[in-house]
Motif scaffolding. Structure first.
Motif, PDB file in Angstrom:
ATOM      1  N   VAL A  62     -26.002  24.967 -12.004  1.00 46.70           N
ATOM      2  CA  VAL A  62     -24.798  24.149 -11.836  1.00 46.70           C
ATOM      3  C   VAL A  62     -24.495  23.974 -10.351  1.00 46.70           C
ATOM      4  CG1 VAL A  62     -22.322  23.998 -12.284  1.00 46.70           C
ATOM      5  CG2 VAL A  62     -23.867  24.798 -14.086  1.00 46.70           C
ATOM      6  N   LYS A  63     -24.568  25.063  -9.592  1.00 46.75           N
ATOM      7  CA  LYS A  63     -24.316  24.960  -8.147  1.00 46.75           C
ATOM      8  C   LYS A  63     -25.297  24.001  -7.485  1.00 46.75           C
ATOM      9  CE  LYS A  63     -22.381  29.574  -7.370  1.00 46.75           C
ATOM     10  NZ  LYS A  63     -22.635  30.882  -6.757  1.00 46.75           N
ATOM     11  N   ASN A  64     -26.567  24.114  -7.844  1.00 47.80           N
ATOM     12  CA  ASN A  64     -27.572  23.222  -7.264  1.00 47.80           C
ATOM     13  C   ASN A  64     -27.350  21.782  -7.705  1.00 47.80           C
ATOM     14  OD1 ASN A  64     -28.868  25.262  -5.842  1.00 47.80           O
ATOM     15  ND2 ASN A  64     -30.198  25.772  -7.552  1.00 47.80           N
ATOM     16  N   ALA A  65     -26.943  21.596  -8.946  1.00 48.51           N
ATOM     17  CA  ALA A  65     -26.684  20.250  -9.451  1.00 48.51           C
ATOM     18  C   ALA A  65     -25.510  19.616  -8.718  1.00 48.51           C
ATOM     19  CB  ALA A  65     -26.420  20.303 -10.958  1.00 48.51           C
ATOM     20  N   ILE A  66     -24.474  20.402  -8.444  1.00 49.32           N
ATOM     21  CA  ILE A  66     -23.318  19.872  -7.713  1.00 49.32           C
ATOM     22  C   ILE A  66     -23.745  19.402  -6.329  1.00 49.32           C
ATOM     23  CG2 ILE A  66     -21.134  20.522  -6.603  1.00 49.32           C
ATOM     24  CD1 ILE A  66     -20.541  22.225  -9.112  1.00 49.32           C
ATOM     25  N   LYS A  67     -24.649  20.133  -5.697  1.00 51.50           N
ATOM     26  CA  LYS A  67     -25.141  19.742  -4.369  1.00 51.50           C
ATOM     27  C   LYS A  67     -25.890  18.415  -4.419  1.00 51.50           C
ATOM     28  CE  LYS A  67     -25.651  24.471  -2.703  1.00 51.50           C
ATOM     29  NZ  LYS A  67     -26.605  25.531  -2.383  1.00 51.50           N
ATOM     30  N   ASN A 100     -16.203  27.300   2.591  1.00 49.31           N
ATOM     31  CA  ASN A 100     -16.732  27.030   1.253  1.00 49.31           C
ATOM     32  C   ASN A 100     -16.110  25.785   0.642  1.00 49.31           C
ATOM     33  OD1 ASN A 100     -18.482  29.209   1.248  1.00 49.31           O
ATOM     34  ND2 ASN A 100     -16.971  30.601   0.407  1.00 49.31           N
ATOM     35  N   ILE A 101     -14.820  25.600   0.848  1.00 56.58           N
ATOM     36  CA  ILE A 101     -14.135  24.405   0.338  1.00 56.58           C
ATOM     37  C   ILE A 101     -14.728  23.151   0.972  1.00 56.58           C
ATOM     38  CG2 ILE A 101     -11.940  23.134   0.379  1.00 56.58           C
ATOM     39  CD1 ILE A 101     -10.595  25.971   0.176  1.00 56.58           C
ATOM     40  N   SER A 102     -14.827  23.157   2.288  1.00 57.69           N
ATOM     41  CA  SER A 102     -15.344  21.990   2.994  1.00 57.69           C
ATOM     42  C   SER A 102     -16.814  21.747   2.650  1.00 57.69           C
ATOM     43  CB  SER A 102     -15.162  22.164   4.504  1.00 57.69           C
ATOM     44  OG  SER A 102     -15.506  20.980   5.169  1.00 57.69           O
ATOM     45  N   GLN A 136     -17.088  15.056  -4.737  1.00 60.65           N
ATOM     46  CA  GLN A 136     -15.696  15.151  -4.300  1.00 60.65           C
ATOM     47  C   GLN A 136     -14.766  15.380  -5.491  1.00 60.65           C
ATOM     48  OE1 GLN A 136     -14.628  11.517  -2.367  1.00 60.65           O
ATOM     49  NE2 GLN A 136     -13.541  12.541  -0.749  1.00 60.65           N
ATOM     50  N   ILE A 137     -14.909  14.561  -6.517  1.00 59.72           N
ATOM     51  CA  ILE A 137     -14.050  14.663  -7.699  1.00 59.72           C
ATOM     52  C   ILE A 137     -14.284  15.978  -8.426  1.00 59.72           C
ATOM     53  CG2 ILE A 137     -13.643  13.703 -10.005  1.00 59.72           C
ATOM     54  CD1 ILE A 137     -12.362  11.957  -7.938  1.00 59.72           C
ATOM     55  N   ILE A 138     -15.541  16.347  -8.618  1.00 58.31           N
ATOM     56  CA  ILE A 138     -15.869  17.610  -9.307  1.00 58.31           C
ATOM     57  C   ILE A 138     -15.283  18.781  -8.531  1.00 58.31           C
ATOM     58  CG2 ILE A 138     -17.775  19.205  -9.816  1.00 58.31           C
ATOM     59  CD1 ILE A 138     -17.619  17.109 -11.947  1.00 58.31           C
ATOM     60  N   ILE A 185     -13.281  22.926  -9.224  1.00 61.95           N
ATOM     61  CA  ILE A 185     -13.369  24.098  -8.349  1.00 61.95           C
ATOM     62  C   ILE A 185     -12.045  24.386  -7.655  1.00 61.95           C
ATOM     63  CG2 ILE A 185     -14.581  25.092  -6.370  1.00 61.95           C
ATOM     64  CD1 ILE A 185     -17.020  23.357  -7.302  1.00 61.95           C
ATOM     65  N   GLU A 186     -11.411  23.357  -7.099  1.00 62.49           N
ATOM     66  CA  GLU A 186     -10.159  23.582  -6.375  1.00 62.49           C
ATOM     67  C   GLU A 186      -8.941  23.594  -7.292  1.00 62.49           C
ATOM     68  OE1 GLU A 186     -10.610  24.605  -3.460  1.00 62.49           O
ATOM     69  OE2 GLU A 186     -12.672  23.923  -3.301  1.00 62.49           O
ATOM     70  N   GLY A 187      -9.086  23.069  -8.503  1.00 68.01           N
ATOM     71  CA  GLY A 187      -8.014  23.166  -9.482  1.00 68.01           C
ATOM     72  C   GLY A 187      -6.926  22.106  -9.388  1.00 68.01           C
TER      73      GLY A 187
END
Length: 179
Positions: free
Chosen positions: A122-127, A37-39, A135-137, A142-144
Motif C-alpha cells: 500500500v505504501k509503495n502504491a501510494i508513492k 513525513n506529512i510533506s 494528495q487526496i489519499i 492518512i491525515e484524517g
C-alpha cells in the motif's frame, strides 16, 4: 493532575515566542520528523519535502505570536506544512482534476481486501499514484481530513473531493493488486 492537550509543549512555545533559539530548536527536534513525513506523502520527492518543512518552520517561528492555543502546536504546524505542500504542487502546475461537470457512479465494488501484512504494498502504491490522487489519499486517509476540509484546503468543491478520492482509491487498489 489533569493537563489540557492544547497546551502540550506550552513552555517551549512561550519561550520560542520571546525569541529563545534553544526552545525553537527543541520544538524543531520534536516535530521535524512528523512534518517531513506529512510533506513527503504529499510531494513524493525527498528534497522538495525537506524544503517545504524548512520553509514551514521558518514561517511558523515568524508567526508564532499568532498561535493562540486554539489547537495543539503540532496541528497548527501540520496545517502550515500541508498548505505549503499544496501551494508547491500548485506552483508546479499539478492540478486536481475538477469533476463537477461529470456524474460518476462509484459502487462499493472492491477487489479482494488488502491484508495487514501487505502494508508495504500500500505504501509503495501510494508513492506510484499520480500527484493529485496521492494528495487526496494523503489528506483523507492518512491525515484524517474530511471532504469539507479537503475542499477548503484545495479550493475545490466537496463533490470534487469525494469524486477524486473514490477515483484515487480505485486506482490505489489496482496498483496494489499488480504489486
Amino acid at each position: 493532575m489533569e493537563t489540557n492537550i492544547l497546551y502540550t509543549h506550552k513552555d517551549l512555545v512561550e519561550k520560542s515566542k520571546s525569541g529563545d533559539r534553544n526552545s525553537q530548536y527543541r520544538l524543531y527536534e520534536l516535530y521535524v520528523d512528523a512534518m517531513y513525513n506529512i510533506s513527503m506523502r504529499m510531494l513524493g520527492i525527498k528534497e522538495d519535502a525537506e524544503d517545504i518543512v524548512q520553509d514551514s518552520f521558518v514561517e511558523a517561528f515568524k508567526n508564532l505570536t499568532s498561535f493562540r492555543y486554539e489547537s495543539t502546536f503540532g496541528s497548527w504546524l501540520k496545517r502550515i506544512v500541508i498548505n505549503k505542500s499544496i501551494n508547491y504542487l500548485k506552483l508546479k502546475k499539478i492540478p486536481v482534476t475538477p469533476l463537477d461537470q461529470h456524474e460518476y457512479h462509484i459502487g462499493e465494488e472492491v477487489s479482494e481486501p488488502v491484508k495487514s501484512n501487505d502494508i508495504n504494498k500500500v505504501k509503495n502504491a501510494i508513492k506510484i499514484l499520480p500527484d493529485g490522487y496521492r494528495q487526496i489519499i494523503s489528506l483523507y486517509l492518512i491525515e484524517g481530513y474530511d471532504h469539507i476540509e479537503i475542499a477548503e484546503i484545495l479550493g475545490i468543491t466537496v463533490s470534487t473531493s469525494k469524486s477524486q478520492y473514490h477515483r484515487a482509491k480505485k486506482k490505489l487498489i489496482e496498483i496494489v493488486n499488480v504489486l
